[in-house]
Motif scaffolding. Structure first.
Motif, PDB file in Angstrom:
ATOM      1  N   GLU A  14       0.909  -1.253   0.029  1.00  0.00           N
ATOM      2  CA  GLU A  14      -0.041  -0.051  -0.175  1.00  0.00           C
ATOM      3  C   GLU A  14       0.949   1.240  -0.093  1.00  0.00           C
ATOM      4  OE1 GLU A  14      -0.465  -2.633   2.060  1.00  0.00           O
ATOM      5  OE2 GLU A  14      -2.125  -3.467   1.146  1.00  0.00           O
ATOM      6  N   VAL A  15       1.783   1.153   0.756  1.00  0.00           N
ATOM      7  CA  VAL A  15       2.782   2.464   0.731  1.00  0.00           C
ATOM      8  C   VAL A  15       3.724   2.590  -0.494  1.00  0.00           C
ATOM      9  CG1 VAL A  15       4.708   3.389   1.933  1.00  0.00           C
ATOM     10  CG2 VAL A  15       3.238   2.280   3.289  1.00  0.00           C
ATOM     11  N   ALA A  16       3.837   1.669  -1.231  1.00  0.00           N
ATOM     12  CA  ALA A  16       4.683   1.387  -2.418  1.00  0.00           C
ATOM     13  C   ALA A  16       3.619   1.885  -3.547  1.00  0.00           C
ATOM     14  CB  ALA A  16       5.167   0.250  -2.733  1.00  0.00           C
ATOM     15  N   ALA A  17       2.586   1.669  -3.532  1.00  0.00           N
ATOM     16  CA  ALA A  17       1.491   2.177  -4.379  1.00  0.00           C
ATOM     17  C   ALA A  17       1.186   3.723  -4.271  1.00  0.00           C
ATOM     18  CB  ALA A  17       0.126   1.381  -4.323  1.00  0.00           C
ATOM     19  N   LEU A  18       1.157   3.935  -2.864  1.00  0.00           N
ATOM     20  CA  LEU A  18       0.870   5.452  -2.641  1.00  0.00           C
ATOM     21  C   LEU A  18       1.943   6.331  -3.179  1.00  0.00           C
ATOM     22  CD1 LEU A  18      -0.944   7.385  -1.264  1.00  0.00           C
ATOM     23  CD2 LEU A  18       0.521   7.407   0.965  1.00  0.00           C
ATOM     24  N   ALA A  19       3.442   5.618  -3.151  1.00  0.00           N
ATOM     25  CA  ALA A  19       4.536   6.493  -3.445  1.00  0.00           C
ATOM     26  C   ALA A  19       4.422   6.542  -4.814  1.00  0.00           C
ATOM     27  CB  ALA A  19       5.785   5.781  -2.809  1.00  0.00           C
ATOM     28  N   ALA A  20       4.209   5.723  -5.643  1.00  0.00           N
ATOM     29  CA  ALA A  20       4.053   5.522  -6.856  1.00  0.00           C
ATOM     30  C   ALA A  20       2.935   6.254  -7.716  1.00  0.00           C
ATOM     31  CB  ALA A  20       4.113   4.192  -7.529  1.00  0.00           C
ATOM     32  N   GLY A  21       2.165   6.410  -6.985  1.00  0.00           N
ATOM     33  CA  GLY A  21       0.645   7.214  -7.506  1.00  0.00           C
ATOM     34  C   GLY A  21      -0.103   6.195  -8.425  1.00  0.00           C
ATOM     35  N   VAL A  22      -0.050   4.775  -7.874  1.00  0.00           N
ATOM     36  CA  VAL A  22      -0.850   3.769  -8.684  1.00  0.00           C
ATOM     37  C   VAL A  22      -1.539   3.038  -7.840  1.00  0.00           C
ATOM     38  CG1 VAL A  22       0.676   3.678 -10.666  1.00  0.00           C
ATOM     39  CG2 VAL A  22       1.142   2.324  -8.244  1.00  0.00           C
ATOM     40  N   PRO A  23      -2.417   2.207  -7.969  1.00  0.00           N
ATOM     41  CA  PRO A  23      -3.241   1.298  -7.184  1.00  0.00           C
ATOM     42  C   PRO A  23      -2.144   0.190  -6.781  1.00  0.00           C
ATOM     43  CG  PRO A  23      -4.424   1.520  -9.177  1.00  0.00           C
ATOM     44  CD  PRO A  23      -3.182   2.336  -9.475  1.00  0.00           C
ATOM     45  N   ALA A  24      -2.542  -0.091  -5.644  1.00  0.00           N
ATOM     46  CA  ALA A  24      -1.784  -1.530  -5.082  1.00  0.00           C
ATOM     47  C   ALA A  24      -1.752  -2.724  -6.033  1.00  0.00           C
ATOM     48  CB  ALA A  24      -2.354  -1.811  -3.756  1.00  0.00           C
ATOM     49  N   ALA A  25      -2.855  -2.742  -6.796  1.00  0.00           N
ATOM     50  CA  ALA A  25      -2.853  -4.012  -7.832  1.00  0.00           C
ATOM     51  C   ALA A  25      -1.816  -3.704  -8.943  1.00  0.00           C
ATOM     52  CB  ALA A  25      -4.055  -4.068  -8.326  1.00  0.00           C
ATOM     53  N   THR A  26      -1.430  -2.379  -9.109  1.00  0.00           N
ATOM     54  CA  THR A  26      -0.426  -2.290 -10.169  1.00  0.00           C
ATOM     55  C   THR A  26       0.937  -2.627  -9.555  1.00  0.00           C
ATOM     56  OG1 THR A  26      -1.824  -0.466 -11.132  1.00  0.00           O
ATOM     57  CG2 THR A  26       0.680  -0.509 -11.514  1.00  0.00           C
ATOM     58  N   VAL A  27       1.083  -2.384  -8.395  1.00  0.00           N
ATOM     59  CA  VAL A  27       2.388  -2.826  -7.871  1.00  0.00           C
ATOM     60  C   VAL A  27       2.638  -4.314  -7.728  1.00  0.00           C
ATOM     61  CG1 VAL A  27       3.818  -2.854  -5.647  1.00  0.00           C
ATOM     62  CG2 VAL A  27       2.700  -0.587  -6.402  1.00  0.00           C
ATOM     63  N   ARG A  28       1.577  -4.833  -7.578  1.00  0.00           N
ATOM     64  CA  ARG A  28       1.401  -6.582  -7.482  1.00  0.00           C
ATOM     65  C   ARG A  28       1.825  -7.017  -8.960  1.00  0.00           C
ATOM     66  NH1 ARG A  28      -2.370  -5.344  -3.237  1.00  0.00           N
ATOM     67  NH2 ARG A  28      -4.186  -5.690  -4.706  1.00  0.00           N
ATOM     68  N   LYS A  29       1.078  -6.340  -9.926  1.00  0.00           N
ATOM     69  CA  LYS A  29       1.098  -6.755 -11.163  1.00  0.00           C
ATOM     70  C   LYS A  29       2.673  -6.501 -11.617  1.00  0.00           C
ATOM     71  CE  LYS A  29      -2.110  -5.882 -13.866  1.00  0.00           C
ATOM     72  NZ  LYS A  29      -3.166  -4.956 -14.698  1.00  0.00           N
TER      73      LYS A  29
END
Length: 70
Positions: A14-29
């Protein structure tokens, strides 16, 4: 010690997604496609902020849909 490897700054999904400005699903993808490395243990994924920032800065801008008024 000048030859030491830099420390990873690991954060939850969730923090990685927030930092990147993308949904958490995108980080997992990104991780499932091998674009970034998943750290952590089962049930607790963590990602290196430097990797996240690198891939986020390389992502293409969102596509804009234009409508013609024919």
């Amino acid at each position: 010690m000048s030859g030491a490897l830099p420390r990873r700054r690991l954060v939850p999904t969730e923090v990685a997604a927030l930092a990147a400005g993308v949904p958490a699903a995108t980080v997992r993808k990104w991780a499932s496609r091998g674009r970034i490395r998943r750290y952590g243990r089962p049930g607790r994924a963590e990602y290196d902020l430097d990797e996240v920032f690198t891939i986020a800065s390389a992502k293409p801008p969102p596509a804009h849909t234009t409508h013609s008024s024919n």
